[in-house]
Structure formats: structure tokens, C-alpha cells
Design a protein around this motif. Structure first.
Motif, short mmCIF file in Angstrom:
data_model
loop_
_atom_site.label_atom_id
_atom_site.label_comp_id
_atom_site.label_asym_id
_atom_site.label_seq_id
_atom_site.Cartn_x
_atom_site.Cartn_y
_atom_site.Cartn_z
N LEU A 1 0.82 -1.20 0.00
CA LEU A 1 0.00 0.00 0.00
C LEU A 1 0.87 1.26 0.00
CD1 LEU A 1 -3.02 0.54 -0.05
CD2 LEU A 1 -3.00 0.55 2.44
N ARG A 2 1.91 1.27 0.83
CA ARG A 2 2.83 2.42 0.85
C ARG A 2 3.48 2.64 -0.51
NH1 ARG A 2 4.00 0.33 5.81
NH2 ARG A 2 5.80 -0.80 5.00
N GLU A 3 3.94 1.55 -1.14
CA GLU A 3 4.57 1.66 -2.46
C GLU A 3 3.58 2.17 -3.49
OE1 GLU A 3 6.26 -2.17 -3.34
OE2 GLU A 3 7.78 -1.98 -1.77
N TYR A 4 2.38 1.60 -3.48
CA TYR A 4 1.35 2.02 -4.44
C TYR A 4 1.03 3.50 -4.27
CZ TYR A 4 -3.13 2.68 -6.66
OH TYR A 4 -4.15 3.18 -7.43
N ILE A 5 0.80 3.93 -3.03
CA ILE A 5 0.43 5.33 -2.77
C ILE A 5 1.57 6.27 -3.16
CG2 ILE A 5 -0.11 6.98 -0.94
CD1 ILE A 5 -1.69 4.64 0.40
N ARG A 6 2.78 5.92 -2.77
CA ARG A 6 3.94 6.76 -3.10
C ARG A 6 4.11 6.88 -4.62
NH1 ARG A 6 8.15 3.73 -1.41
NH2 ARG A 6 8.22 2.90 -3.51
N ASP A 7 4.04 5.75 -5.32
CA ASP A 7 4.23 5.77 -6.77
C ASP A 7 3.14 6.56 -7.48
OD1 ASP A 7 6.45 4.18 -6.34
OD2 ASP A 7 5.50 2.34 -7.08
N ARG A 8 1.89 6.37 -7.08
CA ARG A 8 0.79 7.08 -7.75
C ARG A 8 0.81 8.56 -7.41
NH1 ARG A 8 1.49 2.82 -9.04
NH2 ARG A 8 0.17 1.42 -10.21
N PHE A 9 1.17 8.90 -6.17
CA PHE A 9 1.25 10.31 -5.79
C PHE A 9 2.33 11.01 -6.61
CE2 PHE A 9 2.83 13.86 -3.22
CZ PHE A 9 1.65 14.55 -3.00
N THR A 10 3.49 10.37 -6.73
CA THR A 10 4.58 10.94 -7.52
C THR A 10 4.16 11.10 -8.98
OG1 THR A 10 6.21 9.94 -6.06
CG2 THR A 10 6.99 10.58 -8.24
N GLN A 11 3.48 10.10 -9.50
CA GLN A 11 3.01 10.15 -10.89
C GLN A 11 2.01 11.29 -11.08
OE1 GLN A 11 1.33 6.43 -12.13
NE2 GLN A 11 0.82 7.15 -14.17
N LEU A 12 1.07 11.44 -10.15
CA LEU A 12 0.08 12.50 -10.25
C LEU A 12 0.70 13.89 -10.11
CD1 LEU A 12 -2.89 10.90 -8.29
CD2 LEU A 12 -2.82 11.46 -10.74
N LYS A 13 1.66 14.03 -9.20
CA LYS A 13 2.32 15.33 -9.03
C LYS A 13 3.11 15.70 -10.28
CE LYS A 13 1.95 17.66 -6.02
NZ LYS A 13 0.91 18.68 -5.82
N SER A 14 3.74 14.72 -10.92
CA SER A 14 4.46 14.99 -12.17
C SER A 14 3.49 15.42 -13.26
CB SER A 14 5.23 13.74 -12.63
OG SER A 14 6.26 13.47 -11.73
N GLU A 15 2.38 14.75 -13.36
CA GLU A 15 1.37 15.12 -14.35
C GLU A 15 0.80 16.50 -14.05
OE1 GLU A 15 -1.27 14.66 -17.67
OE2 GLU A 15 0.68 13.87 -17.11
N GLN A 16 0.57 16.80 -12.80
CA GLN A 16 0.09 18.13 -12.40
C GLN A 16 1.10 19.21 -12.81
OE1 GLN A 16 0.22 19.05 -8.20
NE2 GLN A 16 -1.74 20.16 -8.35
N ALA A 17 2.37 18.96 -12.51
CA ALA A 17 3.41 19.92 -12.87
C ALA A 17 3.46 20.13 -14.38
CB ALA A 17 4.77 19.45 -12.35
N ARG A 18 3.34 19.05 -15.13
CA ARG A 18 3.35 19.15 -16.60
C ARG A 18 2.18 20.00 -17.08
NH1 ARG A 18 0.96 17.38 -20.87
NH2 ARG A 18 -0.46 15.98 -19.79
N LEU A 19 1.00 19.74 -16.53
CA LEU A 19 -0.19 20.48 -16.96
C LEU A 19 -0.13 21.95 -16.56
CD1 LEU A 19 -2.90 17.80 -16.12
CD2 LEU A 19 -2.17 18.54 -18.40
N LEU A 20 0.54 22.25 -15.46
CA LEU A 20 0.68 23.63 -15.01
C LEU A 20 1.86 24.34 -15.65
CD1 LEU A 20 -0.14 23.19 -11.21
CD2 LEU A 20 -1.60 24.18 -12.99
N GLY A 21 2.63 23.62 -16.46
CA GLY A 21 3.77 24.21 -17.13
C GLY A 21 5.00 24.29 -16.27
N HIS A 22 5.08 23.45 -15.24
CA HIS A 22 6.26 23.40 -14.38
C HIS A 22 7.07 22.18 -14.77
CE1 HIS A 22 3.56 25.36 -11.12
NE2 HIS A 22 3.99 26.26 -11.96
N SER A 23 8.36 22.29 -14.53
CA SER A 23 9.19 21.10 -14.70
C SER A 23 9.88 20.82 -13.37
CB SER A 23 10.24 21.29 -15.80
OG SER A 23 11.12 22.34 -15.45
#
Length: 130
Positions: free
Chosen positions: A95-117
Motif C-alpha cells: 500500500l505504501r509503495e502504491y500510494i507513493r508511486d501514484r502520488f509521484t506520478q500524479l504530481k508529475s502530471e500536475q506539474a506538466r499540466l501547469l507548465g512546471h518542470s
């Protein structure tokens, strides 16, 4: 050995006393089970927000773990104290691995959509669009 057993490391493990088991049931019914029910309810009611097409195994195991404890607690309510744990173990590491991986993936996608790198250190740099 008075009910004591040895584990794989030859350590002697003494079974819990009736008082310790009663205390465990109190903690489980007032703290642990309500918390894991809440976790399960978030998974079930927010499943439409999952990235995956199907329910991930760690989340399925969490739901099964909660159901196992609900049955155990129902037996306690009937005075049956033969079992003290869920038949399905809590998927802590998974569960920790799943949550960490998905959170990181979502934050990267959020940054991409907001124009951040994101830089290698994890700090954000705003890119100029225009």
C-alpha cells in the motif's frame, strides 16, 4: 514451556494473556477497525479517481483485510474470542509503495499540466510559455 513457542530465530514467544487479548479487542474495535474502514470507504467511494482500469491488488487486499476484521469483530460481539486477527494481512508495504508511486506520478502530471518542470532535486522551476 507453558504455551510458549519458538520462532525461526529460536526466540521464545509467550502467547498473550486473556487480559492482553481483551485490551487488543478494545483497541481494535475503537481505533484500528474504524481507521481501516475509513481507508476502505475512501477506496470504494473514490474508485473512479484511480488511474488504473482495474482495482489494484494492494487496494483489493486492503478491502479484504477490512472485511476479515469485520467478521472477527462480529464474532467478538457474540462472545467468540477464538480469533484475534483478520484472515487477510494488512498490505502495509504494498500500500505504501502504491500510494507513493501514484502520488509521484500524479504530481508529475500536475506539474506538466501547469507548465512546471521538476529538477533532479525535486524543486520546481516554472517554464515560460509564450
Amino acid at each position: 514451556m507453558n504455551g510458549a513457542v519458538q520462532d525461526g530465530s529460536n526466540a521464545v514467544i509467550t502467547p498473550p494473556t486473556e487480559q492482553e487479548l481483551a485490551e487488543w479487542r478494545t483497541w481494535a474495535t475503537t481505533v484500528f477497525i474504524p481507521n481501516i474502514r475509513t481507508m476502505r470507504d475512501v477506496v470504494v467511494t473514490k474508485a473512479d479517481l484511480l488511474i488504473e482500469e482495474e482495482m489494484p491488488p494492494a487496494l483489493l487486499q486492503l478491502c479484504a483485510h477490512v472485511s476479515g476484521y469485520e467478521i472477527t469483530a462480529a464474532r467478538w460481539a457474540q462472545g467468540n474470542y477464538e480469533e484475534h486477527l483478520s484472515l487477510i494481512s494488512f498490505p502495509g508495504r504494498e500500500l505504501r509503495e502504491y500510494i507513493r508511486d501514484r502520488f509521484t506520478q500524479l504530481k508529475s502530471e500536475q506539474a506538466r499540466l501547469l507548465g512546471h518542470s521538476r529538477t533532479a532535486r525535486g524543486t520546481r522551476r516554472t517554464s515560460l510559455v509564450g
